[in-house]
Scaffold this motif. Structure first.
Motif, PDB file in Angstrom:
ATOM      1  N   LEU A  27       0.829  -1.132   0.004  1.00 36.13           N
ATOM      2  CA  LEU A  27      -0.013  -0.013   0.028  1.00 36.13           C
ATOM      3  C   LEU A  27       0.861   1.315  -0.077  1.00 36.13           C
ATOM      4  N   SER A  28       2.009   1.242   0.736  1.00 36.16           N
ATOM      5  CA  SER A  28       3.006   2.466   0.682  1.00 36.16           C
ATOM      6  C   SER A  28       3.375   2.672  -0.784  1.00 36.16           C
ATOM      7  N   LEU A  29       3.906   1.506  -0.879  1.00 35.97           N
ATOM      8  CA  LEU A  29       4.416   1.667  -2.556  1.00 35.97           C
ATOM      9  C   LEU A  29       3.717   2.179  -3.466  1.00 35.97           C
ATOM     10  N   ALA A  30       2.251   1.728  -3.502  1.00 35.74           N
ATOM     11  CA  ALA A  30       1.284   2.096  -4.379  1.00 35.74           C
ATOM     12  C   ALA A  30       0.881   3.711  -3.987  1.00 35.74           C
ATOM     13  N   LEU A  31       1.052   4.091  -2.838  1.00 38.17           N
ATOM     14  CA  LEU A  31       0.443   5.509  -2.491  1.00 38.17           C
ATOM     15  C   LEU A  31       1.522   6.244  -3.064  1.00 38.17           C
ATOM     16  N   TRP A  32       2.718   6.090  -2.835  1.00 39.10           N
ATOM     17  CA  TRP A  32       4.090   6.683  -3.377  1.00 39.10           C
ATOM     18  C   TRP A  32       3.977   6.828  -4.829  1.00 39.10           C
ATOM     19  N   LEU A  33       3.532   5.829  -5.335  1.00 36.59           N
ATOM     20  CA  LEU A  33       3.402   5.849  -7.039  1.00 36.59           C
ATOM     21  C   LEU A  33       2.366   6.785  -7.437  1.00 36.59           C
ATOM     22  N   LEU A  34       1.262   6.514  -6.699  1.00 38.50           N
ATOM     23  CA  LEU A  34       0.094   7.159  -7.122  1.00 38.50           C
ATOM     24  C   LEU A  34       0.570   8.970  -6.956  1.00 38.50           C
ATOM     25  N   TRP A  35       1.049   9.167  -5.980  1.00 37.03           N
ATOM     26  CA  TRP A  35       1.510  10.544  -5.653  1.00 37.03           C
ATOM     27  C   TRP A  35       2.341  11.030  -6.869  1.00 37.03           C
ATOM     28  N   LEU A  36       3.063  10.249  -7.188  1.00 35.12           N
ATOM     29  CA  LEU A  36       3.992  10.804  -8.075  1.00 35.12           C
ATOM     30  C   LEU A  36       3.520  10.817  -9.630  1.00 35.12           C
ATOM     31  N   VAL A  37       2.612   9.876  -9.932  1.00 35.93           N
ATOM     32  CA  VAL A  37       1.545   9.893 -11.022  1.00 35.93           C
ATOM     33  C   VAL A  37       0.741  11.177 -11.113  1.00 35.93           C
ATOM     34  N   LEU A  38       0.125  11.447  -9.945  1.00 39.81           N
ATOM     35  CA  LEU A  38      -0.984  12.540  -9.898  1.00 39.81           C
ATOM     36  C   LEU A  38      -0.209  13.984 -10.088  1.00 39.81           C
ATOM     37  N   ASN A  39       1.116  13.973  -9.655  1.00 42.62           N
ATOM     38  CA  ASN A  39       1.535  14.957  -9.632  1.00 42.62           C
ATOM     39  C   ASN A  39       2.409  15.378 -10.957  1.00 42.62           C
ATOM     40  N   VAL A  40       2.607  14.249 -11.662  1.00 41.28           N
ATOM     41  CA  VAL A  40       3.291  14.327 -13.018  1.00 41.28           C
ATOM     42  C   VAL A  40       4.680  15.062 -12.844  1.00 41.28           C
ATOM     43  N   SER A  41       5.186  14.485 -11.715  1.00 35.76           N
ATOM     44  CA  SER A  41       6.874  15.198 -11.497  1.00 35.76           C
ATOM     45  C   SER A  41       7.430  14.006 -10.586  1.00 35.76           C
ATOM     46  N   GLY A  63      11.280  17.429  -4.379  1.00 30.47           N
ATOM     47  CA  GLY A  63      10.379  17.739  -3.290  1.00 30.47           C
ATOM     48  C   GLY A  63       8.852  16.812  -3.344  1.00 30.47           C
ATOM     49  N   ASN A  64       8.492  16.449  -4.989  1.00 24.24           N
ATOM     50  CA  ASN A  64       7.595  15.382  -4.720  1.00 24.24           C
ATOM     51  C   ASN A  64       7.955  13.990  -4.503  1.00 24.24           C
ATOM     52  N   LEU A  65       9.273  13.536  -4.686  1.00 29.38           N
ATOM     53  CA  LEU A  65       9.550  12.414  -4.240  1.00 29.38           C
ATOM     54  C   LEU A  65       9.878  12.227  -2.660  1.00 29.38           C
ATOM     55  N   LEU A  66       9.952  13.317  -1.978  1.00 29.34           N
ATOM     56  CA  LEU A  66      10.153  13.350  -0.428  1.00 29.34           C
ATOM     57  C   LEU A  66       8.694  13.398   0.109  1.00 29.34           C
ATOM     58  N   LEU A  67       7.649  14.292  -0.559  1.00 26.08           N
ATOM     59  CA  LEU A  67       6.361  14.520  -0.080  1.00 26.08           C
ATOM     60  C   LEU A  67       5.500  13.280  -0.224  1.00 26.08           C
ATOM     61  N   GLY A  68       5.902  12.591  -1.242  1.00 26.47           N
ATOM     62  CA  GLY A  68       4.925  11.409  -1.539  1.00 26.47           C
ATOM     63  C   GLY A  68       5.298  10.218  -0.765  1.00 26.47           C
ATOM     64  N   ALA A  69       6.791   9.922  -0.347  1.00 26.39           N
ATOM     65  CA  ALA A  69       7.432   9.120   0.375  1.00 26.39           C
ATOM     66  C   ALA A  69       6.805   9.369   1.858  1.00 26.39           C
ATOM     67  N   LEU A  70       6.661  10.557   2.323  1.00 29.84           N
ATOM     68  CA  LEU A  70       6.054  10.819   3.566  1.00 29.84           C
ATOM     69  C   LEU A  70       4.599  10.524   3.806  1.00 29.84           C
ATOM     70  N   PHE A  71       3.875  10.875   2.724  1.00 28.14           N
ATOM     71  CA  PHE A  71       2.645  10.412   2.543  1.00 28.14           C
ATOM     72  C   PHE A  71       2.521   8.955   2.599  1.00 28.14           C
ATOM     73  N   ALA A  72       3.072   8.144   1.699  1.00 27.46           N
ATOM     74  CA  ALA A  72       3.329   7.024   1.699  1.00 27.46           C
ATOM     75  C   ALA A  72       3.370   6.138   2.924  1.00 27.46           C
ATOM     76  N   VAL A  73       4.419   6.690   3.788  1.00 27.65           N
ATOM     77  CA  VAL A  73       4.688   6.303   5.120  1.00 27.65           C
ATOM     78  C   VAL A  73       3.693   6.432   6.114  1.00 27.65           C
TER      79      VAL A  73
END
Length: 162
Positions: free
Chosen positions: A10-24, A28-38
Motif C-alpha cells: 500500500l505504501s509503494l502504491a500510494l507513493w507511485l500514485l502521488w508521483l503519477v498524479l503530480n506528473v513530476s 520535493g515530490n519524491l520526498l512528499l510522496g514518500a512521507l505520505f506513503a509512510v
C-alpha cells in the motif's frame, strides 16, 4: 520494520500514485510522496479490518463462476421484465432471509454479491446479523428464492470464512 510499514505494498502504491498524479519526479515530490506513503498507512492502521483466514480456496472459484453466471442470467431476466412491464408488471417485493453466516468478511462478500446481481438490492441487515432484508425486482416464489439464495451464496461463503 512492520511498525514503520504496516502495509508495504500500500505504501509503494500510494507513493507511485502521488508521483503519477503530480506528473513530476522532482526531489520535493519524491520526498512528499514518500512521507505520505509512510504516514497514511500508519495513521489508518487502526481502521484496517481483521485478517481473514480462507478455508477452502476451491469453493471461491466455484462461487465466482456461479456469481458470473447469475449476473448474466439476471441481466437477461431484468431486461425481459422491463421490456414486458406493459403486459405483466414485475412482482417486486422485500424478502426477509434468515442468515446463518456471521463472519464479517463473509457478510461483506455477500453484500457485494447481492449488489452485483441485477434485480436484487441489499436493503438492511439486522443488528444481530440474523436476518437480511433484500428487495427483489421480480419475485415469483419467496420460499424458492430464499432457498436458492442460501444454497448458492450463503453456504459457500460459510465454507470459505467459517
Amino acid at each position: 520494520m512492520k511498525r514503520l510499514f504496516p502495509a508495504p505494498l500500500l505504501s509503494l502504491a500510494l507513493w507511485l500514485l502521488w508521483l503519477v498524479l503530480n506528473v513530476s519526479i522532482s526531489p520535493g515530490n519524491l520526498l512528499l510522496g514518500a512521507l505520505f506513503a509512510v504516514l497514511a498507512p500508519l495513521l489508518m492502521a487502526p481502521l484496517r479490518p481483521l485478517s481473514v483466514q480462507i478455508r477452502r480456496p476451491g469453493t471461491i472459484l466455484r462461487l465466482i463462476l456461479r456469481v458470473g453466471i447469475d449476473v448474466l442470467v439476471s441481466n437477461l431476466q431484468v431486461a425481459r421484465g422491463v421490456w414486458s412491464a406493459g403486459r405483466r408488471a414485475p412482482r417486486s417485493g422485500f424478502v426477509h432471509i434468515p442468515l446463518e453466516l456471521r463472519d464479517a468478511h463473509g457478510l461483506a462478500a455477500l453484500s457485494m454479491i447481492t449488489t452485483v446481481i441485477p434485480g436484487t438490492i441489499w436493503s438492511e441487515l439486522a443488528l444481530d446479523r440474523s436476518v437480511l432484508l433484500l428487495h427483489v425486482f421480480d419475485l415469483d416464489d419467496e420460499a424458492h428464492f430464499i432457498e436458492h439464495f442460501k444454497q448458492t451464496y450463503e453456504r459457500p461463503l460459510m465454507e470459505i470464512f467459517e
